[in-house]
Design a protein around this motif. Structure first.
Motif, mmCIF file in Angstrom:
data_model
loop_
_atom_site.group_PDB
_atom_site.id
_atom_site.type_symbol
_atom_site.label_atom_id
_atom_site.label_comp_id
_atom_site.label_asym_id
_atom_site.label_seq_id
_atom_site.Cartn_x
_atom_site.Cartn_y
_atom_site.Cartn_z
ATOM 1 N N ILE A 323 -13.469 2.986 -11.168
ATOM 2 C CA ILE A 323 -13.232 1.917 -10.185
ATOM 3 C C ILE A 323 -12.014 1.094 -10.593
ATOM 4 O O ILE A 323 -11.273 0.604 -9.739
ATOM 5 N N TYR A 324 -11.756 0.934 -11.894
ATOM 6 C CA TYR A 324 -10.518 0.272 -12.339
ATOM 7 C C TYR A 324 -9.307 1.065 -11.863
ATOM 8 O O TYR A 324 -8.294 0.494 -11.449
ATOM 9 N N GLN A 325 -9.408 2.406 -11.949
ATOM 10 C CA GLN A 325 -8.272 3.233 -11.514
ATOM 11 C C GLN A 325 -7.983 3.000 -10.037
ATOM 12 O O GLN A 325 -6.836 2.778 -9.644
ATOM 13 N N TRP A 326 -9.024 3.022 -9.219
ATOM 14 C CA TRP A 326 -8.830 2.824 -7.777
ATOM 15 C C TRP A 326 -8.393 1.392 -7.473
ATOM 16 O O TRP A 326 -7.428 1.154 -6.747
ATOM 17 N N HIS A 327 -9.090 0.404 -8.008
ATOM 18 C CA HIS A 327 -8.713 -0.988 -7.732
ATOM 19 C C HIS A 327 -7.339 -1.334 -8.307
ATOM 20 O O HIS A 327 -6.664 -2.229 -7.801
ATOM 21 N N GLY A 328 -6.934 -0.601 -9.334
ATOM 22 C CA GLY A 328 -5.597 -0.820 -9.890
ATOM 23 C C GLY A 328 -4.492 -0.367 -8.951
ATOM 24 O O GLY A 328 -3.338 -0.779 -9.086
ATOM 25 N N VAL A 329 -4.837 0.473 -7.976
ATOM 26 C CA VAL A 329 -3.848 0.979 -7.016
ATOM 27 C C VAL A 329 -3.707 0.018 -5.827
ATOM 28 O O VAL A 329 -2.659 -0.600 -5.642
ATOM 29 N N ALA A 330 -4.766 -0.116 -5.009
ATOM 30 C CA ALA A 330 -4.632 -0.856 -3.750
ATOM 31 C C ALA A 330 -4.935 -2.346 -3.929
ATOM 32 O O ALA A 330 -4.124 -3.206 -3.570
ATOM 33 N N GLU A 331 -6.108 -2.672 -4.498
ATOM 34 C CA GLU A 331 -6.499 -4.087 -4.608
ATOM 35 C C GLU A 331 -5.518 -4.870 -5.485
ATOM 36 O O GLU A 331 -5.011 -5.920 -5.103
ATOM 37 N N LEU A 332 -5.257 -4.335 -6.688
ATOM 38 C CA LEU A 332 -4.379 -5.057 -7.615
ATOM 39 C C LEU A 332 -2.935 -5.040 -7.123
ATOM 40 O O LEU A 332 -2.213 -6.029 -7.256
ATOM 41 N N THR B 137 -9.126 -3.405 0.379
ATOM 42 C CA THR B 137 -7.700 -3.192 0.593
ATOM 43 C C THR B 137 -7.441 -1.710 0.866
ATOM 44 O O THR B 137 -7.827 -0.853 0.075
ATOM 45 N N MET B 139 -5.045 1.766 1.902
ATOM 46 C CA MET B 139 -3.832 2.384 1.361
ATOM 47 C C MET B 139 -2.692 2.283 2.373
ATOM 48 O O MET B 139 -2.915 2.080 3.567
ATOM 49 N N ALA B 217 0.837 2.738 -1.886
ATOM 50 C CA ALA B 217 -0.029 1.560 -1.992
ATOM 51 C C ALA B 217 0.852 0.323 -2.014
ATOM 52 O O ALA B 217 1.995 0.399 -2.454
ATOM 53 N N PRO B 218 0.317 -0.828 -1.618
ATOM 54 C CA PRO B 218 -0.969 -1.010 -0.923
ATOM 55 C C PRO B 218 -0.777 -1.015 0.594
ATOM 56 O O PRO B 218 0.349 -1.100 1.075
ATOM 57 N N PRO B 267 -13.103 5.639 -5.398
ATOM 58 C CA PRO B 267 -12.645 6.054 -6.732
ATOM 59 C C PRO B 267 -12.794 7.558 -6.961
ATOM 60 O O PRO B 267 -11.899 8.201 -7.519
ATOM 61 N N LEU B 270 -10.229 9.423 -4.795
ATOM 62 C CA LEU B 270 -8.878 9.321 -5.358
ATOM 63 C C LEU B 270 -8.678 10.354 -6.463
ATOM 64 O O LEU B 270 -7.631 11.016 -6.537
ATOM 65 N N MET B 339 -7.248 -3.749 -15.919
ATOM 66 C CA MET B 339 -6.887 -2.505 -15.223
ATOM 67 C C MET B 339 -5.639 -1.865 -15.811
ATOM 68 O O MET B 339 -5.331 -0.721 -15.524
#
Lengths: 343, 343
Positions: A323-332, B137, B139, B217-218, B267, B270, B339
């Motif tokens: 989930i860090y990997q995914w949230h590191g892409v779009a959310e972060l 969020t 893509m 992204a994002p 996740p 991805l 992250m």
């Protein structure tokens, strides 16, 4: 049972009591307990009522699980990590240092096996529990002097309970456990050098900004702390299925509502604190890295001591990574741009 | 009414129909509509049932509000921004480019006046609505070639509807509107150069990773898109208060559940996409800054044209600034460290 209880569609009157870990003054946390009771009453047309008691009115604030287990009350509102002395794996239900933020914690609880994992453990305490509140990422607390390096932590007397305190003690901090009502005086008089509580809105009520100038972020030990509605299993099993659904749904709504309430009140409180001279600081990457390293060393030791901790920790750590990997892409990617790029 | 309806505690049987904007294949979005129906049935002991229809089964997917307004169905599941042609202020209910992420959008909706602001407008469509789903969020979509500068946007044919498309058209993009089922072929055959849909889990179902290699992204145009449960006001007003509470609470639970479901499935999706050769890219700070500038210029024009947009925009912009300030301290401070700092 009253005359109507056998009528199709009519449900029996039920009265429960709930004890919490909070004083009435914390309208965010105690408010979440009251929210559950209000929604259950509305959903049942007033036939299922829950009377809510603050910490100490019926039961001390740190003995909610005990009171639920024994049936002194039918339910309670409290974080599971207050009871890590009974089973260290109960930490996962609330928060682990360098663990999951609120959105990630919800994903783990609702769809990552978290609720089931906690209830497997809580069953041996005759209890079932559902998430019913979240604080969001907390603050790192109030400091009398600036903390710039890991060496500055040496000998620091800080009010910080739980796993956060255990992690910091491995880096030389002397953790103190004080109830909320005693934190201000201890910090103001210099009996302690630092103190953490929750975040701007709750901290302001304790007056901590009048006792120390430096306000550190983030509270890496509570990145998305969950509060739980804990229910005596006998009381739960006696509820008709629609009442079980009402309790579960009201808890879920309270879980979301609590975070939204914090997210509305903290921004305004932060602005008031800054206007009064509070100075924001961030823990340095060096300090954060050292603390994260000690946190995971601690988890390794806890896993070695408790197979139930190990059984949850392994998939939790995998969940955290993906989930860090995914949230590191779009959310972060989104948040780090917009929060640092004013219109 | 059946014999028991006058008995204290007994509620009348009610059957509703719900139409949605989604195909059954989108188990995240259509799943949220079904979730509301399941919870209402459980809460009412099966006395209040809602039959859910996918887009096109009763009503086309973009006419949900119309069907709810006219009473063709009692309720629907759809984003309010599908109806900006009726009133541009309905955009706030779902998402604005460079607006609020999911956690912030919930704070605005539940405690920042958002639900009330939307319902003030929807009342003129004989409708009341509650949040009932969030994607997190999204893509930024799939691109046949890399986009490195604002100049690279010139002449780009991209499938992107709504305000995101309007913002990009101000920078030279030629926005295309295509239903989900046509996106893959258009992108694969080169009729368009780029296409956005939702995020890894939903995009994978359309096969977009087989038509374009670069995944950006994002999705700054949908940082936390809300889906709404829309209810015909006459049907709503005829519900007994406990049934109104059930609908409202079930919608709130679905709102939280949808985001947690996305956060569990994205996740894993991805990782599957990356294993098949998808290449992640980030929009450059230059592109993001240019898009944000055009977005707020567009909002200025929309506010000048529509006083109802203006009336919501002014406090919304203030809310955005203060919650960005707070989340930029604790939430972003925590997330950006963890992250980017593997254990």
């Amino acid at each position: 049972p009253e005359a109507s209880s056998g009528t199709p569609g009519a449900l029996p009157p039920v009265k429960w009591q709930m004890t919490t870990s909070w004083p009435n003054s914390l309208d965010t946390l105690q408010g979440s307990a009251l929210y559950v009771a209000e929604r259950v009453a509305a959903l049942s047309g007033g036939r299922f009522t829950i009377e809510v008691f603050a910490a100490g009115e019926l039961v001390p604030g740190l003995q909610v699980l005990d009171a639920v287990q024994s049936g002194t009350v039918q339910c309670g509102h409290s974080p599971t990590y207050y009871y890590v002395g009974k089973n260290s794996a109960l930490a996962f239900g609330t928060a682990l240092p360098f663990g999951l933020n609120a959105q990630q914690q919800n994903a783990w609880l609702y769809h990552g096996g978290g609720i089931e994992a906690m209830n497997d453990i809580l069953a041996s305490f005759n209890t079932i529990a559902f998430p019913a509140g979240n604080t969001g990422t907390q603050m790192g607390g109030w400091f009398k002097r600036e903390i710039k390096t890991v060496a500055d932590l040496q000998g620091l007397k800080m009010r910080i309970p739980g796993l956060g305190g255990q992690v910091l003690s491995r880096l030389g901090v002397n953790p103190q456990i004080l109830p909320g009502g005693e934190v201000f005086l201890a910090l103001e008089r210099g009996a302690i050098d630092a103190a953490e509580w929750v975040g701007p809105y709750d901290d302001e009520k304790l007056g901590l900004h009048k006792a120390a100038p430096f306000y550190y972020a983030p509270g890496w030990w509570e990145p998305g702390a969950t509060l739980h509605l804990m229910i005596n299993l006998d009381a739960w099993n006696q509820l008709p299925p629609p009442y079980q659904a009402m309790v579960q749904t009201a808890a879920a709504e309270a879980n979301q509502n609590c975070l939204s309430l914090y997210d509305t009140r903290n921004p305004e409180a932060l602005q008031r604190l800054l206007a009064q001279g509070t100075q924001l600081r961030s823990f340095s990457p060096e300090i954060l890295a050292a603390c994260q390293k000690e946190a995971f060393a601690l988890y390794g030791e806890m896993a070695a001591e408790n197979p139930q901790f190990q059984a949850i920790f392994d998939p939790w750590q995998k969940f955290r990574e993906t989930i860090y990997q995914w949230h590191g892409v779009a959310e972060l990617g989104f948040s780090s741009f917009v929060m640092q790029s004013p219109v």
